[in-house]
Design a protein around this motif. Structure first.
Motif, PDB file in Angstrom:
ATOM      1  N   PRO A   7      47.471  28.708  45.181  1.00 43.55           N
ATOM      2  CA  PRO A   7      48.520  28.109  45.766  1.00 43.55           C
ATOM      3  C   PRO A   7      48.159  27.251  47.066  1.00 43.55           C
ATOM      4  N   GLY A  38      54.215  26.858  38.121  1.00 50.26           N
ATOM      5  CA  GLY A  38      54.059  28.449  38.438  1.00 50.26           C
ATOM      6  C   GLY A  38      54.414  28.776  39.804  1.00 50.26           C
ATOM      7  N   TRP A  39      54.290  28.194  40.881  1.00 48.99           N
ATOM      8  CA  TRP A  39      54.526  28.424  42.370  1.00 48.99           C
ATOM      9  C   TRP A  39      56.127  27.799  42.487  1.00 48.99           C
ATOM     10  N   GLU A  70      44.166  36.408  34.606  1.00 53.61           N
ATOM     11  CA  GLU A  70      45.152  37.240  34.159  1.00 53.61           C
ATOM     12  C   GLU A  70      44.842  37.836  32.609  1.00 53.61           C
ATOM     13  N   PRO A  71      44.632  38.960  32.440  1.00 54.33           N
ATOM     14  CA  PRO A  71      44.498  40.132  33.430  1.00 54.33           C
ATOM     15  C   PRO A  71      42.929  39.818  34.168  1.00 54.33           C
ATOM     16  N   ILE A  94      40.359  36.909  32.398  1.00 53.58           N
ATOM     17  CA  ILE A  94      40.573  35.940  31.268  1.00 53.58           C
ATOM     18  C   ILE A  94      41.181  35.055  32.219  1.00 53.58           C
ATOM     19  N   ARG A 118      43.747  31.950  33.360  1.00 53.70           N
ATOM     20  CA  ARG A 118      45.038  31.818  32.910  1.00 53.70           C
ATOM     21  C   ARG A 118      45.153  30.571  31.722  1.00 53.70           C
ATOM     22  N   LYS A 119      45.969  30.927  30.881  1.00 58.42           N
ATOM     23  CA  LYS A 119      46.223  29.868  30.045  1.00 58.42           C
ATOM     24  C   LYS A 119      46.761  28.488  30.307  1.00 58.42           C
ATOM     25  N   GLU A 120      47.372  28.454  31.738  1.00 59.70           N
ATOM     26  CA  GLU A 120      47.922  27.380  32.208  1.00 59.70           C
ATOM     27  C   GLU A 120      46.624  26.473  32.699  1.00 59.70           C
ATOM     28  N   LEU A 180      36.535  33.688  29.239  1.00 59.92           N
ATOM     29  CA  LEU A 180      36.230  34.951  30.412  1.00 59.92           C
ATOM     30  C   LEU A 180      35.680  34.290  31.589  1.00 59.92           C
TER      31      LEU A 180
END
Lengths: 553, 491
Positions: B271, B309-310, B414-415, B437, B439-441, B453
């Motif tokens: 952020p 996200g934020w 995440e995780p 892993i 984040r998919k974003e 990874l």
């Protein structure tokens, strides 16, 4: 990361022993920072502000151990708003948003009040970015009369917390320790700080925000009813933090009463405690963890992470408790399931698929040059890229032009101001540490140097060497440079007399290949040697391995 | 015994030497030769060498200015002129006031500053100001031998803190003396006995060996130590780390250390108001102060990732700020983008990098501003936490370490997990690596739907496992003697 400290006795009172605590803290992703006979200090990661709270931490640990389970509609509003806060236009440009709640029938005896205050302060310092983004205040609800106004003014007077005499707003900002610490949080913009936000109940000022509350509204260990305000620059954040606090109050056994916030153009109720659900496909859980997990197991893992949940076809549906400010989507929930499962219980599984290893050309190239230097008797040194103009230019008698170097805007260490433009000064510094060791002393280093060419940033790869001893003459430097040129495969070159203030005039040369300078070498000037505390002759060279590094990105 | 060794012992028998210079004068041999002989003799216990730290002292620009008068002296003098009292607001020089107060020359009550008796005598010059006297002494070079002093007292420390002088440290020889062993050795010095002492061309072609015997050598006599030229231990460790990744089938890449905040932070979902983005933690640059991001579409995707996200506005200006990368994960970010569109058959793609990272630290024996890190990513299908544990376990097992795993938090995974190990010697847990892993974003913003990874590993820390070291700072001093004689890495 933020460290919170709690008494072990208070955990024991909640049925959590020291051993089970020390075991569980790392397993939920936190760290035991320190442990004494009576206290434990725990490092909390920034995604979990709810765990900065003693109540929240106990809640998480009890859930994790399976002692308690999340219930449906555990955190919902049970009462109508009793408090109204009117927001004036004066705060709009400074700190526009407020949320609040009252908690009745709370027990603040023992360490509880201290824990609550520490929590609000820690939360404001970390998640609240030193109170600039948001901050909170805790008040004795029964000391508040009438309707509240969230306003801003150039000045006002009240007795700050813990003092006996009145102070004006500006006195508080200039002299009160909290004012000195948090005055800057009123606004980044100095001009806007002329107006300072405060909360009043019509009769008196309750707080100068985000600095200090008034003595007259102070909550004590005997207080049973409290009011908490959250002010800040983001509407979303203050509302979320109100949710977080409300859950903590509910878990402390208090009755939560929301507030009605009247903005000029809208009315909202805080806390919202609105239900939120996330659907997670069962297959996603197994595919993320690498462990096969069925629906029932997923639900029990979710429960231990505090999610009330239910099966939904091939998926599970989890209800995100309002104290979880970090859960954006299913990935975050899956991590929590993994934590419940236990990272230590996940067996390593090799990645399927063959691949060839391949070293990088750039690295292979500079490494082979390094091996060549070892072969001709030079040991390798490694210096920092960060330096200052005194070492990089002044000590070398070379002119400093600010525009030509990569400059550091701010450093905590005084002697860091720029990135090196040459490797040589670092090597001379190294020789300076070893003035009384056996000669000859021969060192080399290869690595990056940086410069600005007009406004273009250029990173080059250089190799420099030094040789210090009583018979260090020009010819030694020349011999070593020529052997390196041979290694690099540079055959057509020209050696010319050169003038560089770091070297003795008439004993310095440059090597030109394909119209470009590839090396400078010679006998270093005695003034340079003195600047580095050297007392024996030194010859040296700096060779350009790659003039401009281009990354393949 | 070599002739130089005998000469040196002989000279020392007559009395200890205080410095190398003294020996050079009395023996008439070069410094290189003396140092060589000293090293041999000290190894055999024949001489004792005392070392000490020495300091070259020099005045800073401010120090040179203050020679004519310290700000607190000027303040005291002006107070004396203005009736010994002044409104505190009229005193412009805060430093002068601070020191005058500290010295007890001035007392402050409310808004008024008053000159004390002590202050008066300082202002009138009746009592010399000790700090200035010390500064003057330093400027004149008094107390220094060949430009070096051997100790620094409180006054010195005050001057350093005030940035009026700077010290440069070096190791120096403070005394050389002969031991009992040395005296015994001197007694058995060589004499001419008609034997061939050295092999030479003359001996060979003149067939001297047919008529004369060779003098026998004592095989235990000192020989000149031979030191190999060696790589710096950090380079050795980095090469070892590289070979582990290469053997595990990883491709080596690298990227710039000068980055935009965009690649170091924003692309990794950090952020914009995160504390590590503060200038007190990260080195931001004044020149260049900005780096263009170029890819407008990418910028738009990262902007919307942050907004969503934020829940906060995202400022391009902050993303363009130039900085020194704080982790090599910035290189991984570039490669996630670069490899977002590969042929399906090329997965899994395994990448690693090793390089410098920078932290704005106050440097002391424990903290350095430059560190080495190694980062890795695997891009593929359905990659799991179990896969990540396997990769990191394999990597560390090749370094002789057995990692344990616990959850941890980094904004870009995440995780998330942390690898650590239990240090038997210090009875404590030591962090090894962070990862997870992606984040998919982030993957989506970089243009891929693959699972990724990612991990980052501190390299410097590992050095303590393989080499005895007091602090990282020592390693980058590159003391020649240490570079020559250090132990091999115990990997």
């Amino acid at each position: 990361m933020a460290v919170v400290t709690f008494s072990l006795k208070d955990f024991a009172a909640n049925g959590i022993s020291k051993d089970s605590l020390v075991d569980a803290i790392p397993r939920i992703g936190m760290e035991v920072e320190a442990l004494s006979g009576e206290e434990i200090a725990i490092d909390i990661t920034p995604n979990r502000p709810d765990l900065l709270d003693f109540t929240g931490l106990v809640r998480a640990l009890k859930l994790f151990s399976g002692k308690t389970a999340p219930k449906d509609k555990e955190y919902v509003l049970q009462h109508e708003p009793e408090i109204e806060i009117t927001v004036t236009k004066n705060v709009a440009k400074i700190r526009p948003y407020i949320a609040g709640l009252a908690a009745k029938g709370i027990d603040l005896s023992g360490e509880r009040l201290k824990y609550l205050i520490n929590f609000t302060e820690k939360l404001g310092d970390t998640y609240g970015r030193r109170r600039a983004k948001f901050s909170m205040g805790v008040y004795d609800l029964d000391s508040i009369k009438g309707r509240l106004t969230y306003d801003a003014s150039a000045d006002g007077r009240f007795v700050p917390l813990g003092l006996s005499g009145e102070m004006s707003f500006s006195e508080i900002v200039e002299r009160h320790p909290k004012g000195v610490a948090y005055g800057g949080a009123i606004s980044r913009d100095r001009a806007r700080r002329a107006m300072m936000p405060f909360l009043s109940d019509g009769e008196k000022i309750l707080a100068l925000i985000p600095i200090t509350n008034s003595e007259s509204t102070k909550a004590t260990t005997e207080t049973r009813n409290i009011f908490i305000d959250i002010t800040g620059t983001s509407r979303n954040t203050v509302m979320q933090v109100a949710n977080l606090i409300a859950c903590s109050m509910v878990d402390s056994g208090a009755d939560v009463y929301p507030c009605r916030i009247k903005y000029r153009d809208a009315e909202v109720v805080s806390p919202e405690l609105a239900p939120r659900e996330i659907k997670i496909r069962g297959i996603r859980i197994s595919k993320t963890l690498g462990v096969s997990i069925d629906g029932n197991q997923a639900i029990s893992l979710a429960n231990r992470a505090g999610y009330f949940s239910a099966k939904y076809g091939d998926s599970i549906l989890v209800y995100v408790p309002p104290y979880r400010l970090d859960v954006l989507n299913d990935q975050d929930v899956i991590e929590d399931l993994a934590i419940s499962y236990g990272y230590e219980n996940i067996s390593p599984v090799p990645v399927v698929g063959f691949s060839d290893g391949l070293a990088e050309d750039l690295r292979e190239f500079t490494d082979s040059a390094a091996l060549h230097m070892l072969g001709i008797g030079f040991s390798e040194a490694l210096n920092t890229y960060l330096t200052n103009e005194r070492v990089n230019f002044d000590n070398m008698l070379r002119p400093y032009r600010k525009d030509d170097v990569v400059g550091i805007a701010y450093s905590k260490t005084e002697n860091i101001t720029m990135l090196r433009t040459s490797i040589l000064p670092g090597l001379l510094k190294s020789l300076g540490y070893s003035a009384h060791e056996r000669m000859p002393q021969r060192l080399f280093e290869s690595g990056s140097v940086f410069r600005m060419d007009k406004s273009r940033l250029i990173e080059s790869s250089h190799l420099a060497f030094v040789s210090e001893h009583s018979k260090a003459y020009f010819s030694e430097a020349k011999g070593a440079v020529i052997s390196m040129l041979g290694h690099l495969g540079i055959e057509n070159y020209e050696i010319k007399a050169f003038s560089d203030p770091a070297f003795i005039e008439g004993r310095c040369a440059q090597v030109i290949a394909q119209g470009k300078q590839v090396a400078v070498f010679g006998e270093l000037h005695p003034a340079v040697l003195s600047n580095f505390g050297l007392e024996e002759p030194v010859i040296s060279a700096e060779i350009t391995l790659i003039d401009k590094i281009e990354y393949n990105i | 015994m070599h002739i130089y060794e005998a000469k040196l012992l002989g000279a020392l028998k007559g009395g200890s030497a205080g410095s190398l210079e003294e020996l050079e004068r009395s023996l008439g041999i070069g410094r290189d030769s003396i140092l060589w002989a000293m090293e041999n003799l000290s190894k055999q216990g024949a001489i004792k060498i005392d070392k000490r730290k020495e300091y070259a002292v020099s005045l800073t620009d401010e120090g040179s200015r203050d020679l004519s008068g310290f700000p607190e002296e000027e303040l005291a003098a002006s107070l004396l002129k203005s009736g010994r009292k002044a409104d505190i607001k009229s005193i412009k020089d805060g430093i002068g006031l601070m020191w005058a107060k500290k010295n007890g020359w001035v007392t402050v009550s409310g808004d008024s500053a008053a000159l004390t008796k002590e202050g008066e005598s300082a202002a009138s010059g009746s009592k010399p100001y000790a700090l200035k006297e010390t500064l003057k002494q330093i400027a004149s070079g008094a107390g220094a031998v060949a430009g070096y002093v051997t100790s620094h007292d409180q006054q010195f420390d005050s001057l350093i803190r005030r940035k009026l002088i700077t010290l440069r440290e070096r190791q120096a020889i403070s005394g050389i003396s002969i031991t009992d062993t040395g005296i015994r050795m001197l007694g058995s010095a060589p004499q001419d006995d008609g034997l061939i002492s050295s092999m030479s061309r003359e001996v060979i072609i003149g067939r001297k060996w047919e008529t004369q015997k060779f003098k026998a050598y004592d095989p235990n006599e000192a020989s000149e130590p031979v030191y190999p030229a060696r790589l710096h231990p950090m380079h050795e460790l980095i090469n070892h780390v590289r070979s582990v990744w290469l053997n595990m089938g990883f491709i080596e890449v690298s990227g710039p250390i000068i980055e935009s905040a965009f690649w170091n932070f924003d692309a990794l979902f950090s952020p914009q108001d995160h504390p590590t983005r503060d200038m007190h933690d990260t080195f931001f640059l004044s020149n260049p102060s900005q780096i263009d991001i170029g890819d407008i579409a990418l910028l738009g995707r990262v902007r919307s990732m942050h907004r969503k996200g934020w829940g906060e506005p995202w400022r391009e200006g902050l993303a363009k700020k130039a900085l020194l990368r704080t982790h090599t994960t910035s290189v991984s970010a570039h490669y996630i983008k670069k490899l977002s569109n590969e042929l399906e058959s090329s997965y899994p793609i395994k990448i690693f990098s090793v390089g410098k990272v920078f932290r704005n630290e106050s440097i002391d024996y424990k903290h350095v501003a430059e560190l080495y890190q190694t980062d890795g990513i695997i891009i593929g299908n359905n990659l799991t936490l179990a896969n990540l544990k396997d990769v990191l376990t394999r990597f560390y097992s090749k370094l002789g370490l057995k990692p344990l795993f616990k959850p941890s938090y980094f904004p870009f995974v995440e995780p998330g997990l942390e690898a650590y190990y239990y240090d038997e010697q210090h009875k404590s847990f030591i962090e090894l690596a962070g990862g997870g892993i992606i984040r998919k974003e982030i993957a989506k913003a970089m243009g891929t739907s693959k699972s990724i990874l990612a991990w980052g590993i501190g390299v410097d820390r590992l050095m303590f496992n393989f080499l005895e070291l007091n602090s990282l700072i020592d390693m980058y001093k590159n003391e020649v003697d240490w570079l020559r004689k250090r132990a091999e890495l115990k990997i």
